[in-house]
Scaffold this motif. Structure first.
Motif, PDB file in Angstrom:
ATOM      1  N   ASP A  83       1.426  21.698  20.430  1.00 18.66           N
ATOM      2  CA  ASP A  83       1.669  22.672  21.493  1.00 18.66           C
ATOM      3  C   ASP A  83       0.829  22.344  22.718  1.00 18.66           C
ATOM      4  OD1 ASP A  83       2.808  24.943  22.661  1.00 18.66           O
ATOM      5  OD2 ASP A  83       1.169  26.245  22.003  1.00 18.66           O
ATOM      6  N   SER A  84       0.602  21.076  22.944  1.00 23.77           N
ATOM      7  CA  SER A  84      -0.266  20.670  24.054  1.00 23.77           C
ATOM      8  C   SER A  84       0.414  19.608  24.909  1.00 23.77           C
ATOM      9  CB  SER A  84      -1.590  20.121  23.518  1.00 23.77           C
ATOM     10  OG  SER A  84      -2.393  19.617  24.572  1.00 23.77           O
ATOM     11  N   ARG A  85       0.512  19.888  26.191  1.00 27.45           N
ATOM     12  CA  ARG A  85       0.920  18.863  27.153  1.00 27.45           C
ATOM     13  C   ARG A  85      -0.359  18.223  27.679  1.00 27.45           C
ATOM     14  NH1 ARG A  85       5.764  18.250  29.049  1.00 27.45           N
ATOM     15  NH2 ARG A  85       4.966  17.519  31.060  1.00 27.45           N
ATOM     16  N   ASP A  86      -0.612  16.991  27.257  1.00 26.34           N
ATOM     17  CA  ASP A  86      -1.869  16.342  27.595  1.00 26.34           C
ATOM     18  C   ASP A  86      -1.608  14.919  28.074  1.00 26.34           C
ATOM     19  OD1 ASP A  86      -1.426  14.993  25.090  1.00 26.34           O
ATOM     20  OD2 ASP A  86      -2.441  16.648  24.071  1.00 26.34           O
ATOM     21  N   SER A  87      -2.572  14.031  27.909  1.00 28.12           N
ATOM     22  CA  SER A  87      -2.438  12.675  28.434  1.00 28.12           C
ATOM     23  C   SER A  87      -1.196  11.968  27.915  1.00 28.12           C
ATOM     24  CB  SER A  87      -3.681  11.852  28.084  1.00 28.12           C
ATOM     25  OG  SER A  87      -4.799  12.282  28.836  1.00 28.12           O
ATOM     26  N   ARG A  88      -0.779  12.285  26.702  1.00 33.97           N
ATOM     27  CA  ARG A  88       0.397  11.636  26.124  1.00 33.97           C
ATOM     28  C   ARG A  88       1.658  11.893  26.941  1.00 33.97           C
ATOM     29  NH1 ARG A  88       0.343  14.567  20.551  1.00 33.97           N
ATOM     30  NH2 ARG A  88      -0.173  16.239  22.015  1.00 33.97           N
ATOM     31  N   ASP A  89       1.741  13.079  27.546  1.00 34.60           N
ATOM     32  CA  ASP A  89       2.957  13.477  28.261  1.00 34.60           C
ATOM     33  C   ASP A  89       3.038  12.883  29.667  1.00 34.60           C
ATOM     34  OD1 ASP A  89       4.253  15.748  26.475  1.00 34.60           O
ATOM     35  OD2 ASP A  89       2.090  16.063  26.448  1.00 34.60           O
ATOM     36  N   HIS A  90       1.990  12.201  30.094  1.00 32.00           N
ATOM     37  CA  HIS A  90       1.974  11.681  31.467  1.00 32.00           C
ATOM     38  C   HIS A  90       1.787  10.164  31.506  1.00 32.00           C
ATOM     39  CE1 HIS A  90       1.741  15.837  32.953  1.00 32.00           C
ATOM     40  NE2 HIS A  90       0.882  16.042  31.967  1.00 32.00           N
ATOM     41  N   LEU A  91       2.129   9.512  30.401  1.00 27.62           N
ATOM     42  CA  LEU A  91       1.937   8.058  30.329  1.00 27.62           C
ATOM     43  C   LEU A  91       2.738   7.311  31.398  1.00 27.62           C
ATOM     44  CD1 LEU A  91       1.887   7.454  26.480  1.00 27.62           C
ATOM     45  CD2 LEU A  91       0.151   6.695  28.099  1.00 27.62           C
ATOM     46  N   GLY A  92       3.923   7.771  31.693  1.00 33.70           N
ATOM     47  CA  GLY A  92       4.759   7.064  32.657  1.00 33.70           C
ATOM     48  C   GLY A  92       4.541   7.463  34.099  1.00 33.70           C
ATOM     49  N   GLU A  93       3.589   8.333  34.354  1.00 32.52           N
ATOM     50  CA  GLU A  93       3.338   8.806  35.711  1.00 32.52           C
ATOM     51  C   GLU A  93       2.166   8.054  36.341  1.00 32.52           C
ATOM     52  OE1 GLU A  93       2.775  13.013  35.472  1.00 32.52           O
ATOM     53  OE2 GLU A  93       4.672  13.355  34.403  1.00 32.52           O
ATOM     54  N   PRO A  94       1.971   8.195  37.658  1.00 36.79           N
ATOM     55  CA  PRO A  94       0.803   7.565  38.283  1.00 36.79           C
ATOM     56  C   PRO A  94      -0.491   7.984  37.594  1.00 36.79           C
ATOM     57  CG  PRO A  94       2.302   8.379  39.966  1.00 36.79           C
ATOM     58  CD  PRO A  94       2.846   8.859  38.648  1.00 36.79           C
ATOM     59  N   GLY A  95      -1.323   6.997  37.273  1.00 37.74           N
ATOM     60  CA  GLY A  95      -2.553   7.272  36.545  1.00 37.74           C
ATOM     61  C   GLY A  95      -2.407   7.096  35.055  1.00 37.74           C
TER      62      GLY A  95
END
Length: 276
Positions: free
Chosen positions: A214-226
């Motif tokens: 139930d956590s949107r964390d670093s895993r959910d932003h792998l394809g984004e800048p950063g």
């Protein structure tokens, strides 16, 4: 003409440096000195009755609280269940803003509050200026939810670390070392249901919630800048205590889950590529 007699009849001038007693006899310069802005402010503050003094006391308390929350310790209202069971919805954590001010840096296992602008949030939504001021004042004392760009997560990887998930036992690995997260991972959750392999850039952090499902964390932003990593200079502070509700008041001790993790090696620093 008897000039000596005329002079003898004139009243003698008082050469005393002290002004004559009485309001009408005081010198003009004495009146000017007595009407200083500081004295006028003091008279205004003390001469308005109990209501004015109560308002001034409340204003001074608010200024003090805002100064403390801006530079020392800030209450932070937990708005979601991403850190359960360590932190629950409605908890007020006390964020230590001095934790990383004097040369110390976030460590693996620390629970941090950070500004996710340009890492978790690429385009912050616009906010009415008046609403922003009210929200900031309310959130600074833990009465309102924080800004939509503020997050609370646990540090899993620091600059140079290679973080992978998962090994044959389903465990998270940091620099090739399996991490046993039983002490804080939400019951029933896997360390991650999404495989990934990331080398954390220097000056960045890889963060995850304790309630992985139930956590949107670093895993959910792998394809984004950063690449899902958070700049260290975006860290607001370390969550050291739960200050409310009353029955949950306690400190948040450091976890020993990362004690055996080796320092980033040559292979960890250069051998991994992010994917997920």
């Amino acid at each position: 003409m008897d000039t000596d007699a005329q002079f003898a009849q004139l009243p003698e001038r008082d050469h005393s440096p002290e002004p004559v007693e009485g309001e009408e006899q005081g010198s003009r310069s004495a009146h000017v000195r007595g009407s200083s802005p500081l004295r006028a402010l003091r008279e205004w503050a003390t001469g308005g009755g109990p209501l004015r003094r109560a308002v001034l006391l409340l204003a001074c308390c608010m200024v003090f609280v805002l100064l403390v929350s801006s530079y020392l310790v800030q209450p932070f209202l937990i708005p979601s269940g991403s850190m359960e069971n360590t932190l629950r919805i409605g908890d007020r954590v006390l964020v230590n803003k001095l934790a990383y001010r004097f040369g110390d840096t976030p460590r693996r296992g620390d629970v941090i509050v950070f500004d996710g602008t340009d890492s978790f949030v690429q385009d912050p939504p616009p906010e009415n200026p008046v609403t922003a001021v009210i929200r900031k004042a309310g959130s600074s004392v833990g009465l309102m939810t924080p800004a939509g760009t503020d997050y609370v997560k646990r540090v899993v990887g620091i600059g140079g670390d290679r973080v992978t998930c998962c090994d044959k036992r389903g465990l998270l690995q940091v620099n090739g070392h399996p991490v046993l997260e039983d002490g804080y991972l939400h019951p029933g959750d896997a360390p991650s249901r999404v495989p990934f392999d990331i080398v954390v850039p220097e000056g960045k952090l890889w963060v995850m919630g304790d309630h992985r499902d139930d956590s949107r964390d670093s895993r959910d932003h792998l394809g984004e800048p950063g690449g899902g990593t958070v700049p260290v200079d975006r860290v607001i502070g370390r969550a050291d205590w739960i200050g409310w509700p009353f029955g949950r008041i306690r400190s948040l001790p450091r976890t020993g889950a990362f004690d055996g993790v080796p320092a980033p090696g040559r292979g960890a620093a250069h051998g991994g590529m992010p994917h997920g």
